[in-house]
Design a protein around this motif. Structure first.
Motif, mmCIF file in Angstrom:
data_model
loop_
_atom_site.group_PDB
_atom_site.id
_atom_site.type_symbol
_atom_site.label_atom_id
_atom_site.label_comp_id
_atom_site.label_asym_id
_atom_site.label_seq_id
_atom_site.Cartn_x
_atom_site.Cartn_y
_atom_site.Cartn_z
ATOM 1 N N ASP A 276 29.717 36.477 44.333
ATOM 2 C CA ASP A 276 30.051 37.816 43.846
ATOM 3 C C ASP A 276 29.293 38.149 42.564
ATOM 4 O OD1 ASP A 276 31.313 35.982 42.220
ATOM 5 O OD2 ASP A 276 33.154 37.155 42.007
ATOM 6 N N ARG A 277 28.090 37.605 42.414
ATOM 7 C CA ARG A 277 27.377 37.738 41.136
ATOM 8 C C ARG A 277 26.947 39.160 40.821
ATOM 9 N NH1 ARG A 277 22.714 33.560 41.970
ATOM 10 N NH2 ARG A 277 24.455 32.549 43.012
ATOM 11 N N PHE A 278 26.963 40.064 41.801
ATOM 12 C CA PHE A 278 26.749 41.488 41.543
ATOM 13 C C PHE A 278 28.069 42.199 41.851
ATOM 14 C CE2 PHE A 278 22.536 39.794 42.356
ATOM 15 C CZ PHE A 278 21.813 40.330 41.297
ATOM 16 N N ARG A 279 28.848 42.386 40.808
ATOM 17 C CA ARG A 279 30.221 42.872 41.009
ATOM 18 C C ARG A 279 30.395 44.257 40.396
ATOM 19 N NH1 ARG A 279 35.378 41.412 42.216
ATOM 20 N NH2 ARG A 279 34.746 39.341 42.904
ATOM 21 N N VAL A 280 30.852 45.181 41.221
ATOM 22 C CA VAL A 280 31.154 46.535 40.766
ATOM 23 C C VAL A 280 32.601 46.579 40.278
ATOM 24 C CG1 VAL A 280 31.331 48.965 41.458
ATOM 25 C CG2 VAL A 280 29.503 47.521 42.385
ATOM 26 N N GLN A 281 32.809 47.195 39.132
ATOM 27 C CA GLN A 281 34.167 47.409 38.643
ATOM 28 C C GLN A 281 34.723 48.664 39.307
ATOM 29 O OE1 GLN A 281 35.619 45.045 36.855
ATOM 30 N NE2 GLN A 281 33.663 43.948 36.986
ATOM 31 N N LEU A 282 35.691 48.497 40.183
ATOM 32 C CA LEU A 282 36.165 49.580 41.033
ATOM 33 C C LEU A 282 37.033 50.565 40.251
ATOM 34 C CD1 LEU A 282 37.174 47.422 44.138
ATOM 35 C CD2 LEU A 282 34.991 48.571 43.714
ATOM 36 N N TRP A 283 36.847 51.842 40.540
ATOM 37 C CA TRP A 283 37.599 52.894 39.854
ATOM 38 C C TRP A 283 39.109 52.723 40.004
ATOM 39 C CZ3 TRP A 283 35.221 55.434 36.354
ATOM 40 C CH2 TRP A 283 33.966 56.030 36.529
ATOM 41 N N ARG A 284 39.554 52.339 41.197
ATOM 42 C CA ARG A 284 40.964 52.501 41.564
ATOM 43 C C ARG A 284 41.878 51.361 41.124
ATOM 44 N NH1 ARG A 284 41.877 49.517 46.277
ATOM 45 N NH2 ARG A 284 39.979 48.645 47.187
ATOM 46 N N GLY A 285 41.338 50.357 40.455
ATOM 47 C CA GLY A 285 42.172 49.240 40.021
ATOM 48 C C GLY A 285 41.740 48.735 38.650
ATOM 49 N N PRO A 286 42.460 47.768 38.107
ATOM 50 C CA PRO A 286 42.023 47.144 36.857
ATOM 51 C C PRO A 286 40.672 46.453 37.037
ATOM 52 C CG PRO A 286 44.297 46.553 37.388
ATOM 53 C CD PRO A 286 43.719 47.189 38.612
ATOM 54 N N ALA A 287 39.916 46.341 35.982
ATOM 55 C CA ALA A 287 38.643 45.620 36.013
ATOM 56 C C ALA A 287 38.890 44.130 36.201
ATOM 57 C CB ALA A 287 37.878 45.851 34.714
ATOM 58 N N THR A 288 37.860 43.415 36.610
ATOM 59 C CA THR A 288 37.917 41.962 36.548
ATOM 60 C C THR A 288 37.805 41.543 35.078
ATOM 61 O OG1 THR A 288 35.528 41.849 36.912
ATOM 62 C CG2 THR A 288 36.945 41.657 38.845
ATOM 63 N N THR A 289 38.001 40.279 34.815
ATOM 64 C CA THR A 289 38.056 39.806 33.429
ATOM 65 C C THR A 289 36.739 40.056 32.696
ATOM 66 O OG1 THR A 289 39.507 38.040 34.188
ATOM 67 C CG2 THR A 289 38.603 37.824 31.979
ATOM 68 N N ILE A 290 36.842 40.699 31.542
ATOM 69 C CA ILE A 290 35.689 40.814 30.658
ATOM 70 C C ILE A 290 35.558 39.496 29.908
ATOM 71 C CG2 ILE A 290 34.658 42.056 28.723
ATOM 72 C CD1 ILE A 290 34.905 43.825 31.145
ATOM 73 N N THR A 291 34.492 38.767 30.163
ATOM 74 C CA THR A 291 34.259 37.484 29.490
ATOM 75 C C THR A 291 33.000 37.578 28.653
ATOM 76 O OG1 THR A 291 32.852 36.502 31.203
ATOM 77 C CG2 THR A 291 35.250 36.333 31.519
ATOM 78 N N CYS A 292 32.723 36.529 27.894
ATOM 79 C CA CYS A 292 31.524 36.538 27.057
ATOM 80 C C CYS A 292 30.252 36.495 27.904
ATOM 81 C CB CYS A 292 31.551 35.399 26.048
ATOM 82 S SG CYS A 292 31.646 33.757 26.770
ATOM 83 N N HIS A 293 30.379 36.221 29.217
ATOM 84 C CA HIS A 293 29.202 36.249 30.096
ATOM 85 C C HIS A 293 28.571 37.631 30.124
ATOM 86 C CE1 HIS A 293 26.701 34.917 33.532
ATOM 87 N NE2 HIS A 293 26.813 36.183 33.917
ATOM 88 N N ILE A 294 29.323 38.655 29.799
ATOM 89 C CA ILE A 294 28.776 40.011 29.784
ATOM 90 C C ILE A 294 27.621 40.130 28.792
ATOM 91 C CG2 ILE A 294 30.369 40.933 28.035
ATOM 92 C CD1 ILE A 294 30.505 43.509 29.706
ATOM 93 N N ALA A 295 27.552 39.217 27.830
ATOM 94 C CA ALA A 295 26.451 39.231 26.867
ATOM 95 C C ALA A 295 25.136 38.791 27.505
ATOM 96 C CB ALA A 295 26.775 38.323 25.678
ATOM 97 N N ARG A 296 25.193 38.031 28.606
ATOM 98 C CA ARG A 296 23.982 37.482 29.223
ATOM 99 C C ARG A 296 23.312 38.491 30.139
ATOM 100 N NH1 ARG A 296 25.273 31.902 31.921
ATOM 101 N NH2 ARG A 296 23.008 31.916 32.075
ATOM 102 N N ASP A 297 24.099 39.147 31.000
ATOM 103 C CA ASP A 297 23.558 40.192 31.873
ATOM 104 C C ASP A 297 24.725 41.059 32.321
ATOM 105 O OD1 ASP A 297 24.747 39.163 34.388
ATOM 106 O OD2 ASP A 297 23.288 37.537 34.175
ATOM 107 N N GLY A 298 24.408 42.135 33.019
ATOM 108 C CA GLY A 298 25.456 43.053 33.433
ATOM 109 C C GLY A 298 25.870 42.913 34.871
#
Length: 517
Positions: free
Chosen positions: A430-452
């Motif tokens: 699932d390395r290309f994951r869309v944050q879906l409008w209709r539910g809560p996001a998946t966990t925001i982790t420090c990995h977000i600093a590496r790529d989107g």
């Protein structure tokens, strides 16, 4: 016994999410908790922490105009601190740049004693660094024959937290850490079980039982209403943030410790929200942006042309012929009707832009900002932009995120582990994951600093990953919260933080307990 200005000491404070919730708890300018000491070792996070401590030096109703000038980039933080020297000095005294375990213990103890003063009611907060415990961190170390967990000092940083409990005997403590702690072991021994044993008898655990008249502690879950820790399973200490009105499926361990001499009656669990808060509720009202394109001049034209290339691509042909015709049509319509964002990639300071939010407007919004901060999109490789476009369109049609096995073969990254993940469904498929409008996001982790890649915006017409401000909104930081450093440092701080709105609910629980003293 109730008490105003209850001191709070926050160890391993990061950018201050846990402390922010305690500071914000209360009505108007009447706040029972005061973060008198927050200790952080990383410089960018420490400057973020210092700025928030400065902000809190003023009553909520009288934060000076100059603070907002700083947010808008009109003056520097040095100019701001010179203008309000005494407030800046007070903030610097509360936000301490120090690495626990390396700075002298006597100095730490003196700072904590000063922060607590003569108060009988006070709170110790903290989340020891979690990289050694996280499942992702352990996965990255697989195959590293030189790695010895028993020699990884990060496993034992919690003992600095333990030492503070033993020496200073706070009436209440709150400790936070990653869910991966439940399965983390050293020499086949559960770290979590060892921590629980240590936290119940901290002085004995660190060998100070003959020196300090230390207390034992009763440990409670914030999510499961049981009064005896022996009745709790390890997973009972996990708080699922989405159940408490946080727009994110963030699952973290929280341990509530209450000193054994406190005659505590009841009320140690959080109250679940009536309904979930979604990604749409918190980020849809932010200005539309586009990404940049790596290796090209930053322009609307280059971005649009990169997306136009998808119409003649091999992967779109595969999409049409491999059972994803509706997704292919969505991609075609998105590109053919592409509406360029007027604000381009965005900026660190947007002026005169109304930024709505559907959830918690009184918490997020501050009209004195005059716009929004930290809302600038990253640049991405052309091939990744194509993947983002496919993934976002797939999510709109299928109402779920696309795994690599759902991608057209021609769109897969050109390395073996991606092909294996696509065929097996394992190893970060699932390395290309869309944050879906209709539910809560998946966990925001420090990995977000590496790529989107794990944080693709749900609007395919924007074709990008989340901005710093969008990540901050999902983590429930108010819009007037400023983050220090470059974008990578800002993302890391946000990913490592406790959502302040969750912390504010924990503060309500702790306040109820302290009133029973």
């Amino acid at each position: 016994m109730s008490q105003d200005n209850i001191p709070v000491v926050d160890l391993f404070a990061g950018p201050g999410g846990l402390g922010e919730g305690f500071s914000a708890y209360g009505d108007g300018d009447k706040k029972p908790f005061s973060v008198n000491l927050a200790i952080e070792a990383e410089e960018s996070a420490h400057l973020t922490l210092t700025m928030r401590c400065f902000f809190r030096e003023f009553p909520e109703s009288s934060v000076p105009d100059e603070y907002y000038q700083f947010l808008r980039g009109e003056i520097s933080h040095k100019h701001l601190f010179r203008k309000f020297k005494s407030k800046a000095e007070a903030a610097a005294d509360k936000a301490w740049l120090a690495e626990l375990g390396k700075v002298d213990n006597a100095t730490v103890d003196e700072r904590i004693k000063t922060a607590v003063g003569q108060a009988t009611s006070w709170v110790l907060l903290g989340g020891p660094p979690c990289q050694a415990y996280s499942i992702a961190g352990r996965a990255r170390r697989q195959g590293d024959v030189d790695y010895k967990p028993e020699k990884d000092n990060r496993h034992f940083l919690y003992k600095q937290y333990l030492r503070a409990i033993s020496v200073h005997s706070p009436p209440v403590f709150v400790m936070e850490n990653v869910k991966g702690l439940l399965s983390s072991t050293v020499q086949n021994k559960s770290i979590f079980q060892q921590m629980m044993s240590d936290l119940k008898n901290p002085a004995m655990a660190i060998g100070n039982s003959g020196i300090y008249a230390a207390h034992a502690y009763k440990l409670f879950s914030l999510s499961v209403d049981k009064d005896n820790s022996s009745d709790l399973l390890p997973e009972d200490y996990v708080v699922r943030a989405e159940n408490y009105g946080i727009p994110q499926a963030r699952h973290r361990i929280f341990i509530l410790g209450i000193r054994d001499d406190i005659d505590f009656k009841d009320g140690h669990t959080l109250t679940e929200a009536e309904k979930q808060v979604t990604v749409r509720h918190v980020i849809q009202g932010l200005p539309r942006l586009r990404s940049g394109v790596t290796g090209m001049e930053d322009s609307n034209t280059n971005w649009a042309n990169t997306l136009q290339e998808t119409l003649s691509s091999e992967w779109l042909t595969q999409c049409r012929t491999n059972g994803k015709l509706n997704v292919a049509r969505k991609i075609e319509k998105t590109v053919e009707r592409l509406r360029l964002p007027r604000l381009g990639r965005g900026n660190d300071h947007f002026l005169n832009k109304l930024c709505k939010v559907q959830a918690y407007p009184d918490w997020y919004l501050d009209n004195r900002i005059g716009g929004i901060t930290h809302h600038r999109a990253r640049a991405h490789m052309p091939s990744d932009l194509h993947r983002y476009l496919f993934a976002a369109c797939y999510a709109e049609i299928e109402k779920s995120t696309a795994y690599l096995g759902n991608f057209p073969v021609a769109l897969l990254p050109d390395h073996q582990n991606a092909k294996e993940a696509a065929s097996t469904g394992r190893n970060f498929a699932d390395r290309f994951r869309v944050q879906l409008w209709r539910g809560p996001a998946t966990t925001i982790t420090c990995h977000i600093a590496r790529d989107g890649h794990y944080y693709i915006h749900p609007d395919p017409t924007q074709c990008r990953s989340l901005t710093v401000r969008e990540a901050a909104r999902i983590q429930t930081f108010p819009d007037n919260y400023w983050f220090s450093g470059g974008r990578t440092a800002q993302y890391s701080q946000i990913g490592n933080a406790v959502p302040p709105l969750l912390s504010r609910q924990i503060a309500a629980v702790v306040d109820s307990i302290l009133k029973q003293l």
